[in-house]
Each structure stands twice: as structure tokens, then as C-alpha cells.
Design an enzyme around this catalytic site. Structure first.
Site, PDB file in Angstrom:
ATOM      1  N   ARG A  41     -18.845  60.370 -23.708  1.00  0.00           N
ATOM      2  CA  ARG A  41     -18.571  59.319 -24.689  1.00  0.00           C
ATOM      3  C   ARG A  41     -19.325  59.569 -25.996  1.00  0.00           C
ATOM      4  NH1 ARG A  41     -17.594  52.835 -23.707  1.00  0.00           N
ATOM      5  NH2 ARG A  41     -17.198  52.358 -25.874  1.00  0.00           N
ATOM      6  N   GLU A 100     -21.600  55.652 -21.741  1.00  0.00           N
ATOM      7  CA  GLU A 100     -22.158  56.682 -22.621  1.00  0.00           C
ATOM      8  C   GLU A 100     -23.344  57.439 -22.025  1.00  0.00           C
ATOM      9  OE1 GLU A 100     -22.026  55.749 -26.795  1.00  0.00           O
ATOM     10  OE2 GLU A 100     -23.433  57.338 -27.261  1.00  0.00           O
ATOM     11  N   HIS A 155     -24.844  57.788 -40.097  1.00  0.00           N
ATOM     12  CA  HIS A 155     -25.820  56.706 -39.966  1.00  0.00           C
ATOM     13  C   HIS A 155     -26.950  56.869 -40.978  1.00  0.00           C
ATOM     14  CE1 HIS A 155     -24.329  55.982 -35.593  1.00  0.00           C
ATOM     15  NE2 HIS A 155     -23.643  55.295 -36.480  1.00  0.00           N
ATOM     16  N   LYS A 205      -9.535  57.829 -26.914  1.00  0.00           N
ATOM     17  CA  LYS A 205     -10.731  57.029 -26.640  1.00  0.00           C
ATOM     18  C   LYS A 205     -10.704  56.513 -25.201  1.00  0.00           C
ATOM     19  CE  LYS A 205     -14.047  53.716 -28.124  1.00  0.00           C
ATOM     20  NZ  LYS A 205     -14.608  52.831 -29.115  1.00  0.00           N
ATOM     21  N   ARG A 240     -21.896  33.521 -17.784  1.00  0.00           N
ATOM     22  CA  ARG A 240     -22.015  34.832 -17.129  1.00  0.00           C
ATOM     23  C   ARG A 240     -20.765  35.712 -17.237  1.00  0.00           C
ATOM     24  NH1 ARG A 240     -24.733  31.855 -13.289  1.00  0.00           N
ATOM     25  NH2 ARG A 240     -26.990  32.048 -13.565  1.00  0.00           N
ATOM     26  N   HIS A 272     -21.162  60.984 -36.893  1.00  0.00           N
ATOM     27  CA  HIS A 272     -21.929  59.739 -36.974  1.00  0.00           C
ATOM     28  C   HIS A 272     -23.425  59.952 -37.140  1.00  0.00           C
ATOM     29  CE1 HIS A 272     -18.140  58.001 -35.919  1.00  0.00           C
ATOM     30  NE2 HIS A 272     -18.626  56.781 -35.851  1.00  0.00           N
ATOM     31  N   GLU A 276     -11.840  57.736 -38.486  1.00  0.00           N
ATOM     32  CA  GLU A 276     -12.082  57.703 -37.028  1.00  0.00           C
ATOM     33  C   GLU A 276     -10.921  58.359 -36.269  1.00  0.00           C
ATOM     34  OE1 GLU A 276     -14.992  56.755 -35.903  1.00  0.00           O
ATOM     35  OE2 GLU A 276     -15.809  55.174 -37.192  1.00  0.00           O
TER      36      GLU A 276
END
Ligand SMILES: NC(=O)c1ccc[n+]([C@@H]2O[C@H](COP(=O)([O-])OP(=O)(O)OC[C@H]3O[C@@H](n4cnc5c(N)ncnc54)[C@H](O)[C@@H]3O)[C@@H](O)[C@H]2O)c1
Ligand SMILES: [Zn+2]
Length: 348
Positions: free
Chosen positions: A228, A224, A239, A214, A112, A235, A176
Site C-alpha cells: 500500500r 499499509e 509532503h 487502488k 463503536r 508523496h 493521483e
């Protein structure tokens, strides 16, 4: 150099990102270092020299994005049980973003949740992946679709590891860095225009600025729900490019560089960005040998691919567009025709 990350969420602690030579690490618990054969072969000695713990185990998984999967995760978890690690044990992610994401996820779910440390060894993972607590693996439905938010207890960034990094991987990390500067920090962008990131001192400053950016974003929006998403500048397009080329032609950061140029064209057509600003961004990317063009075969096909992205919920595509240099606009209301027009500019 050090960057502290805290969270606005009540009860959520914080952690520090150290940008320096790898420090001595001493633990009164069992520690497992998760790595791959390449990184281990090159640099594990340095880690072992700096690490003291009750027991130390090295767990090696095969190198590559295709191994960021359940099988590797399960292999890691099995070894943790074999070696009888417990809730006090600590994992160390030693490698690039693949190792970092997978180790973080293993740490999130082993009994956990146990503590873990990031020692990122690629530029991309030093400026981006190791900070922010997103962890996970891929499956046949897509990338990073299974995972957890689990923050490391510390991140140790040592740029000397990058000496062995292939040049293309280095440039991919720069993309980045540029992303953070363009969307959030004009001064940083202008500094980048003057700096030379092949020089370690400049590089460390750039890493620090990126991590700070960041960290600032993540501390406001850990999961997010808002800001964020701005980290996805470039991107949305990247993608699709990665997908259309089966993740074989471009490294992620390379696709992001092209994606930013595409986003800039869109921003330009909407009057958010000026021609000379777009040019400056492109120049900066080119300086680090990043490609800034991609031949789109079929603009409509490219457009349809936007909807494969898990972030394009409700048939709305979310574009992060630069608003001048150092600011951004998040838009999910742009007409299909306007986007297609931009995509057609890249057709050929
Ligand atoms: N969690 C996040 O917020 C986040 C953000 C961005 C990216 N990511 C993830 O990060 C991954 C990409 O990370 P990456 O670009 O570091 O890729 P990677 O981990 O695959 O590393 C790239 C290559 O460089 C090698 N390598 C690593 N360090 C080296 C060194 N010092 N010298 C020589 N070779 C070295 C690796 O073995 C690998 O072959 C993706 O899976 C992506 O989803 C996560
Ligand atoms: Zn990225």
C-alpha cells in the site's frame, strides 16, 4: 461500471464502487448526510432527490482542510446524538476527501462503528480518498494522525458532480491517476497518453482503472504494512513541498505531480528509469496543466524535512521509485548524498 473490493483478511467483507449516475438509495433507517456549504449549495438537491430513508438529516461543517479537526468531528457526533441516530443508522459522506475522511472517522467511532457511504465530489476523492477505508482528522501535530481504518459499505462515483469543480482541483486529481498508472500499470499509462480526460467517457474509464488499482493494492494490504505504501509515489517529496510552502501554494495533487518528477530524477540516477520514460510522465502531467518544477531554496533543509513525515520511521526515508513505467521499487537505503545531489538540481 462497477468495481468490487474484497479483502484477503479473514472475516473482512467487501464493497462495491459504482461509477455511474447517482443511483436511488433507499434505507429503512435514519440517515445523516455530512457535507459542506459549497458542495451542499451546488449539489445537495440531487442527493435528496435520490435518497429515501426513515429520517434524513443534513449536517454541514465548514469547508476546508483546516476544519478537518476535532471540533468539526465533535460537531458531527453531537448532531448524531441530538437526532438520536443509532447503531443501525447510516452516514453519507458528500464532498471531497476532507468530508470523506471525517465522515468515515465519525462513522468508525459513533457507538463503536456504524455503516457509511461515500459520494465523493472531487476527482481526487473519486480516484483515491473514497476508496480504501482510511479515515481520520488532523491535529496540531500533523495531518491524518488520528483516525481509523473503516471501510464504507458502498462508494457512488458520479462524474457529473465534477462539472462545478475548479480546474486546478480537477488537475490535482489527475496527478493521483498518473501515480497509479506509473507504478502499477503500463497499459493504463499508455492509454492515458492517448486519452482525453476532459471527455467524460475517457474520464470514467480512468477513474475505473484507478479505483481498480487502488482496490487491488488495498485488498492485499489494508493497513499499509507493505505494498500500500507504493501509493505514496511522489508523496515523500510532495509532503516536504507542502510543508515548506505552509500548505498554501499547492494543492496536494499539484505537489504530488512535482514530487513524482523529483522521484523520477532519483530513479533516473539509480538507473531504474530511462530519460525518455521520465519525459513521457512529465509530458502527461503538463498536458493537464500540472507544474513539474519547484525551486528548492536549500537542498539540506529540504532533506531534513523528510524526517517530519510519519512514514519515515527510524531515520530511514522510504522512496517509491518507478522501475520503468508500470512497475516500482521501494527503497529505504539510498545514500543521503545521492538524494542531495538530485535535490540540488532543483535548487535555484
Ligand atoms: N483516505 C484516503 O485514503 C485519502 C487519500 C487521499 C487524500 N485524502 C484526504 O483527502 C483530502 C483532500 O481531498 P480533496 O482534494 O477532495 O479536497 P477537499 O475535500 O478539500 O475538496 C477540495 C475543494 O473542492 C470543493 N468541492 C468539492 N466538490 C466540489 C464540486 N463538485 N464542485 C465544486 N467544488 C467542490 C470543496 O468544498 C473544497 O473546497 C485531504 O484531507 C487528504 O488527507 C485521503
Ligand atoms: Zn495523495
Amino acid at each position: 461500471m462497477k468495481v468490487d473490493i474484497t479483502f484477503s483478511r479473514k472475516g473482512a467483507g467487501g464493497y462495491s464502487v459504482f461509477i455511474d449516475s447517482l443511483p436511488k438509495m433507499e434505507f429503512n433507517t435514519k440517515v445523516a448526510v455530512i457535507t459542506n456549504p459549497k458542495v451542499s449549495g451546488l449539489h445537495i438537491r440531487k442527493v435528496l432527490k435520490n435518497l429515501k430513508a426513515k429520517e434524513i438529516y443534513i449536517i454541514t461543517v465548514p469547508d476546508g482542510e483546516e476544519y478537518k479537526n476535532f471540533e468539526s468531528l465533535n460537531f458531527i457526533l453531537d448532531r448524531l446524538f441530538d437526532h438520536k441516530l443509532d447503531r443501525k443508522s447510516i452516514l453519507i459522506a458528500f464532498g471531497g476527501g476532507v468530508i470523506g475522511d471525517m465522515t468515515g472517522f465519525a462513522a468508525a467511532i459513533f457507538q463503536r462503528g456504524i455503516d457509511f457511504i461515500q459520494i465523493p465530489t472531487t476527482l481526487l476523492s473519486q480516484v483515491d480518498a473514497s476508496v480504501g477505508g482510511k479515515t481520520g482528522i488532523n491535529n496540531k501535530y500533523g495531518k491524518n494522525l488520528i483516525g481509523a481504518f473503516h471501510q464504507p459499505i458502498a462508494v457512488y462515483i458520479d462524474v457529473s458532480f465534477l462539472k462545478t469543480l475548479p480546474k486546478r482541483e480537477f488537475s490535482a486529481g489527475i496527478a493521483e491517476i498518473v501515480k497509479m498508472a506509473v507504478t502499477f500499470d503500463k497499459d493504463f499509462f499508455e492509454w492515458l497518453e492517448r486519452a482525453n480526460l476532459y471527455n467524460d467517457e475517457d474520464l470514467k474509464v480512468a477513474i475505473k482503472k484507478s479505483v481498480e488499482t487502488k482496490a487491488w493494492v488495498v485488498s492485499q494490504d489494508e493497513k499499509e504494512k507493505g505494498i500500500r505504501a507504493v501509493l505514496n509515489y511522489g508523496h515523500t517529496f510532495a509532503h516536504v513541498i507542502e510543508n515548506l510552502t505552509n500548505y498554501k501554494t499547492y494543492l496536494h495533487g499539484e505537489a504530488v505531480a512535482i514530487g513524482m518528477v523529483m522521484a523520477n530524477r532519483l530513479a533516473l540516477s539509480l538507473g531504474l528509469l530511462k530519460e525518455d520514460e521520465a519525459k513521457r510522465i512529465e509530458e502527461l502531467l503538463k498536458r493537464y496543466d500540472l507544474k513539474t518544477t519547484f525551486k528548492i531554496k536549500d537542498a539540506e533543509e529540504f532533506y531534513e524535512h523528510f524526517f517530519l513525515d510519519k512514514k519515515s520511521a527510524d531515520k530511514k526515508i522510504k522512496f517509491i521509485l518507478p522501475k520503468g513505467i508500470g512497475s516500482y521499487e521501494m527503497r529505504d537505503d539510498i545514500d543521503r548524498e545521492i538524494v542531495l545531489q538530485i535535490l540540488r538540481e532543483f535548487e535555484g
